[in-house]
Design a protein around this motif. Structure first.
Motif, PDB file in Angstrom:
ATOM      1  N   VAL A  52       0.923  -1.017   0.038  1.00  0.00           N
ATOM      2  CA  VAL A  52      -0.048  -0.078   0.003  1.00  0.00           C
ATOM      3  C   VAL A  52       1.075   1.303   0.058  1.00  0.00           C
ATOM      4  O   VAL A  52       0.666   2.375  -0.801  1.00  0.00           O
ATOM      5  CB  VAL A  52      -1.027  -0.009   1.287  1.00  0.00           C
ATOM      6  N   ALA A 108       5.200  -0.065  17.126  1.00  0.00           N
ATOM      7  CA  ALA A 108       4.476  -0.826  18.220  1.00  0.00           C
ATOM      8  C   ALA A 108       5.070  -0.418  19.689  1.00  0.00           C
ATOM      9  O   ALA A 108       4.372  -0.725  20.757  1.00  0.00           O
ATOM     10  CB  ALA A 108       4.451  -2.318  17.954  1.00  0.00           C
ATOM     11  N   GLY A 125       1.100  -2.292   8.994  1.00  0.00           N
ATOM     12  CA  GLY A 125       0.407  -3.341   9.661  1.00  0.00           C
ATOM     13  C   GLY A 125       0.680  -4.698   9.281  1.00  0.00           C
ATOM     14  O   GLY A 125       1.616  -4.850   8.438  1.00  0.00           O
ATOM     15  N   ALA A 153       0.952  -5.183  16.043  1.00  0.00           N
ATOM     16  CA  ALA A 153       1.285  -4.557  14.363  1.00  0.00           C
ATOM     17  C   ALA A 153       0.224  -3.779  14.371  1.00  0.00           C
ATOM     18  O   ALA A 153       0.242  -2.597  13.595  1.00  0.00           O
ATOM     19  CB  ALA A 153       1.652  -5.730  13.550  1.00  0.00           C
ATOM     20  N   SER A 203      -9.712  -2.545   6.738  1.00  0.00           N
ATOM     21  CA  SER A 203     -10.119  -3.587   5.767  1.00  0.00           C
ATOM     22  C   SER A 203     -11.467  -4.091   5.920  1.00  0.00           C
ATOM     23  O   SER A 203     -12.232  -3.809   6.950  1.00  0.00           O
ATOM     24  CB  SER A 203      -9.170  -4.777   6.091  1.00  0.00           C
ATOM     25  N   TYR A 263      -6.995 -11.094  12.144  1.00  0.00           N
ATOM     26  CA  TYR A 263      -6.695 -10.226  11.525  1.00  0.00           C
ATOM     27  C   TYR A 263      -7.771  -8.907  11.695  1.00  0.00           C
ATOM     28  O   TYR A 263      -7.695  -7.814  11.766  1.00  0.00           O
ATOM     29  CB  TYR A 263      -6.355 -10.500  10.206  1.00  0.00           C
TER      30      TYR A 263
HETATM   31  N1  LIG Z   1      -2.912  -4.706   0.461  1.00  0.00           N
HETATM   32  C1  LIG Z   1      -4.207  -4.890   0.544  1.00  0.00           C
HETATM   33  O1  LIG Z   1      -5.059  -5.049  -0.558  1.00  0.00           O
HETATM   34  C2  LIG Z   1      -4.898  -4.213   1.775  1.00  0.00           C
HETATM   35  C3  LIG Z   1      -6.319  -4.115   1.856  1.00  0.00           C
HETATM   36  C4  LIG Z   1      -6.905  -3.791   3.083  1.00  0.00           C
HETATM   37  C5  LIG Z   1      -6.097  -3.155   3.953  1.00  0.00           C
HETATM   38  N2  LIG Z   1      -4.854  -3.274   3.920  1.00  0.00           N
HETATM   39  C6  LIG Z   1      -4.114  -2.573   5.096  1.00  0.00           C
HETATM   40  O2  LIG Z   1      -3.050  -1.872   4.820  1.00  0.00           O
HETATM   41  C7  LIG Z   1      -2.075  -2.330   5.677  1.00  0.00           C
HETATM   42  C8  LIG Z   1      -0.684  -2.205   4.784  1.00  0.00           C
HETATM   43  O3  LIG Z   1      -0.872  -3.372   3.809  1.00  0.00           O
HETATM   44  P1  LIG Z   1       0.118  -3.792   2.856  1.00  0.00           P
HETATM   45  O4  LIG Z   1      -0.377  -4.627   1.865  1.00  0.00           O
HETATM   46  O5  LIG Z   1       1.019  -2.885   2.339  1.00  0.00           O
HETATM   47  O6  LIG Z   1       1.065  -4.863   3.709  1.00  0.00           O
HETATM   48  P2  LIG Z   1       2.714  -4.908   3.578  1.00  0.00           P
HETATM   49  O7  LIG Z   1       3.156  -5.140   2.118  1.00  0.00           O
HETATM   50  O8  LIG Z   1       2.868  -6.521   4.260  1.00  0.00           O
HETATM   51  O9  LIG Z   1       3.485  -3.894   4.452  1.00  0.00           O
HETATM   52  C9  LIG Z   1       3.377  -3.791   5.722  1.00  0.00           C
HETATM   53  C10 LIG Z   1       4.167  -2.473   6.009  1.00  0.00           C
HETATM   54  O10 LIG Z   1       3.976  -2.248   7.427  1.00  0.00           O
HETATM   55  C11 LIG Z   1       5.150  -1.903   7.858  1.00  0.00           C
HETATM   56  N3  LIG Z   1       5.032  -2.466   9.415  1.00  0.00           N
HETATM   57  C12 LIG Z   1       4.839  -3.483   9.981  1.00  0.00           C
HETATM   58  N4  LIG Z   1       4.610  -3.413  11.278  1.00  0.00           N
HETATM   59  C13 LIG Z   1       5.315  -2.282  11.919  1.00  0.00           C
HETATM   60  C14 LIG Z   1       5.790  -1.769  12.903  1.00  0.00           C
HETATM   61  N5  LIG Z   1       5.731  -2.420  13.832  1.00  0.00           N
HETATM   62  N6  LIG Z   1       6.358  -0.732  12.947  1.00  0.00           N
HETATM   63  C15 LIG Z   1       6.410   0.090  11.797  1.00  0.00           C
HETATM   64  N7  LIG Z   1       6.189  -0.284  10.377  1.00  0.00           N
HETATM   65  C16 LIG Z   1       5.588  -1.754  10.692  1.00  0.00           C
HETATM   66  C17 LIG Z   1       6.227  -2.877   7.127  1.00  0.00           C
HETATM   67  O11 LIG Z   1       7.529  -2.219   7.653  1.00  0.00           O
HETATM   68  P3  LIG Z   1       8.645  -3.175   7.406  1.00  0.00           P
HETATM   69  O12 LIG Z   1       8.693  -3.565   5.869  1.00  0.00           O
HETATM   70  O13 LIG Z   1       9.839  -2.331   7.349  1.00  0.00           O
HETATM   71  O14 LIG Z   1       8.873  -4.100   8.208  1.00  0.00           O
HETATM   72  C18 LIG Z   1       5.563  -2.501   5.886  1.00  0.00           C
HETATM   73  O15 LIG Z   1       6.270  -1.273   5.510  1.00  0.00           O
HETATM   74  C19 LIG Z   1      -2.410  -3.154   6.477  1.00  0.00           C
HETATM   75  O16 LIG Z   1      -2.592  -2.670   7.703  1.00  0.00           O
HETATM   76  C20 LIG Z   1      -3.623  -3.784   5.935  1.00  0.00           C
HETATM   77  O17 LIG Z   1      -4.305  -4.251   7.031  1.00  0.00           O
HETATM   78  C21 LIG Z   1      -4.110  -3.572   2.840  1.00  0.00           C
END
Ligand SMILES: NC(=O)c1ccc[n+]([C@@H]2O[C@H](COP(=O)([O-])OP(=O)(O)OC[C@H]3O[C@@H](n4cnc5c(N)ncnc54)[C@H](OP(=O)(O)O)[C@@H]3O)[C@@H](O)[C@H]2O)c1
Length: 283
Positions: free
Chosen positions: A12, A45, A67, A84, A106, A129
C-alpha cells in the motif's frame, strides 16, 4: 502539506508514494526502513520510539498504512497481530494528537456473510486479523477526534499478488481454480488514491469512516475479466467452490458498499473491466 506515511515499504505504502509522493511534502516510516534512503526507521508498536519520532517530525497528516495483513500469521500469533495493527495505531494517536490520521483498514472488520457492508454498518470480524483491524479502528476513533478510517477491499494494480499469480499460471498454460461462490469488491489503486487525496486535503471531513472499493464481483469472474483484458486463455480459469476446498479466510460475500463515501467526497468508481484493460495496456 507535511504528510507522514507509515508502512512506506509495503504494498500500500509504495502505491501511495508512487501516486501521491510528489503532491505533498511526504516522508515515509517503517519498521526496517533504510534511513539512508530518506525514510524514518521506527517500530511503531514501541510507544517510546513513536514519541521520539514525534520530536523529529510534525506532520499535518499521517497516512497509517503499516500493519500485518497476513491472515494465517495473525491467527498463529494474535499478540503479534495486536502489536502490528492495534498498538501501532494507539501509539500514533497518542503521540501525534494534532495530526489528522487516516487509518488504512480492511473489509475483514465485517463477518463476510452477506456483503454490501456500508460505512456505518456494525462490525463483526471473525478472524484475528479482522478483530485487530476493528480494534484499531475503535481505539483510534476514541483516542483522537482527528482520526479517520479508510477501509479497502483487496487492493490491485498490475502487480497485485493475485493478478500476478493468474498471469504467470496462464502464461505457463496451467489451469487456475477460482471460487465462484466468494464475492468481494476489489479496490482499484487509482480509486484508492483519489479517495485518499480527498481525505488528506479536505479542510473539513463530514464523516469519520470511508470505503474505497470497486464493484462487487466473484473471484472467478474477476480472474476471467483479467484474463480477457490481458489476452490470456480464459478457458484455463476454472470455477471452484470455497465449500469444497480448505479456504478458512475466504468468505461467501465480504463486499463493501461505498455510497456514503462517494456522496461525501464527490467521487465515483469505474468498472473492473476498464481498469484491468487499462493496466494491461500500460504494463
Ligand atoms: N494490501 C491490501 O490489499 C490491503 C487491503 C486492505 C487493507 N490493507 C491494510 O493496509 C496495511 C498495509 O498493507 P500492505 O499490503 O502494504 O502490507 P505489507 O506489504 O505487508 O506492508 C506492511 C508495512 O507495515 C510496516 N510495519 C509492520 N509492522 C510495523 C511496525 N511495528 N512498525 C513500523 N512499521 C511496521 C512494514 O514495515 P517493514 O517492511 O519495514 O517491516 C511494511 O512497510 C495493512 O494494515 C492492511 O491491513 C491492505
Amino acid at each position: 502539506m507535511k504528510v507522514l506515511l507509515t508502512g512506506a515499504t509495503g504494498y500500500v505504502g509504495k502505491l501511495v508514494c508512487a501516486g501521491l509522493g510528489q503532491r505533498w511534502d511526504m516522508v515515509g516510516v517503517s519498521a526496517h526502513a533504510d534511513e539512508a534512503q530518506g525514510l524514518y526507521r521506527c517500530d511503531l508498536a514501541d510507544a517510546e520510539q513513536v514519541r521520539l519520532l514525534s520530536q523529529r517530525i510534525v506532520p499535518d497528516v499521517i497516512i497509517h498504512a503499516a500493519g500485518d495483513k497476513n491472515l494465517a500469521r495473525c491467527e498463529a500469533s494474535p499478540s503479534a497481530a495486536y502489536l502490528a495493527n492495534v498498538q501501532t495505531t494507539i501509539n500514533l494517536a497518542q503521540s501525534f494528537p494534532d495530526a489528522r490520521i487516516i487509518y488504512i483498514s480492511s473489509d475483514y472488520v465485517f463477518p463476510g456473510d452477506r456483503g454490501g457492508y456500508r460505512e456505518d454498518d456494525p462490525l463483526g470480524p471473525v478472524t484475528v486479523y479482522g478483530r485487530t483491524k476493528a480494534c484499531a479502528e475503535l481505539a483510534g476513533l476514541t483516542l483522537s477526534e482527528r482520526f479517520y478510517v479508510l477501509r479497502l477491499s483487496a487492493l490491485y494494480d498490475g502487480n497485485a499478488t493475485f493478478l500476478r499469480f493468474v498471469r504467470e499460471s496462464l502464461m505457463r498454460g496451467d489451469t487456475v481454480n477460482c471460487f465462484e461462490d466468494a464475492f468481494y469488491s476489489p479496490t482499484y489503486y487509482g480509486d484508492f488514491l483519489i479517495v485518499l487525496e480527498r481525505l488528506v486535503e479536505a479542510p473539513v471531513l463530514a464523516r469519520r469512516i470511508y470505503h474505497a472499493c470497486g464493484q462487487r464481483i466473484s473471484r472467478y469472474f474477476f480472474a476471467k475479466i483479467f484474463a480477457r483484458a490481458s489476452n490470456l486463455e480464459q478457458s484455463l480459469i476454472r470455477q471452484s467452490s470455497r465449500l469444497s476446498e480448505n479456504a478458512p479466510f475466504i468468505f461467501s460475500d465480504i463486499s463493501l458498499e461505498n455510497t456514503l463515501t462517494c456522496e461525501s467526497l464527490d467521487v465515483s468508481v469505474g468498472r473492473h473491466q476498464e481498469y484491468l484493460s487499462f493496466l494491461e495496456l500500460h504494463s
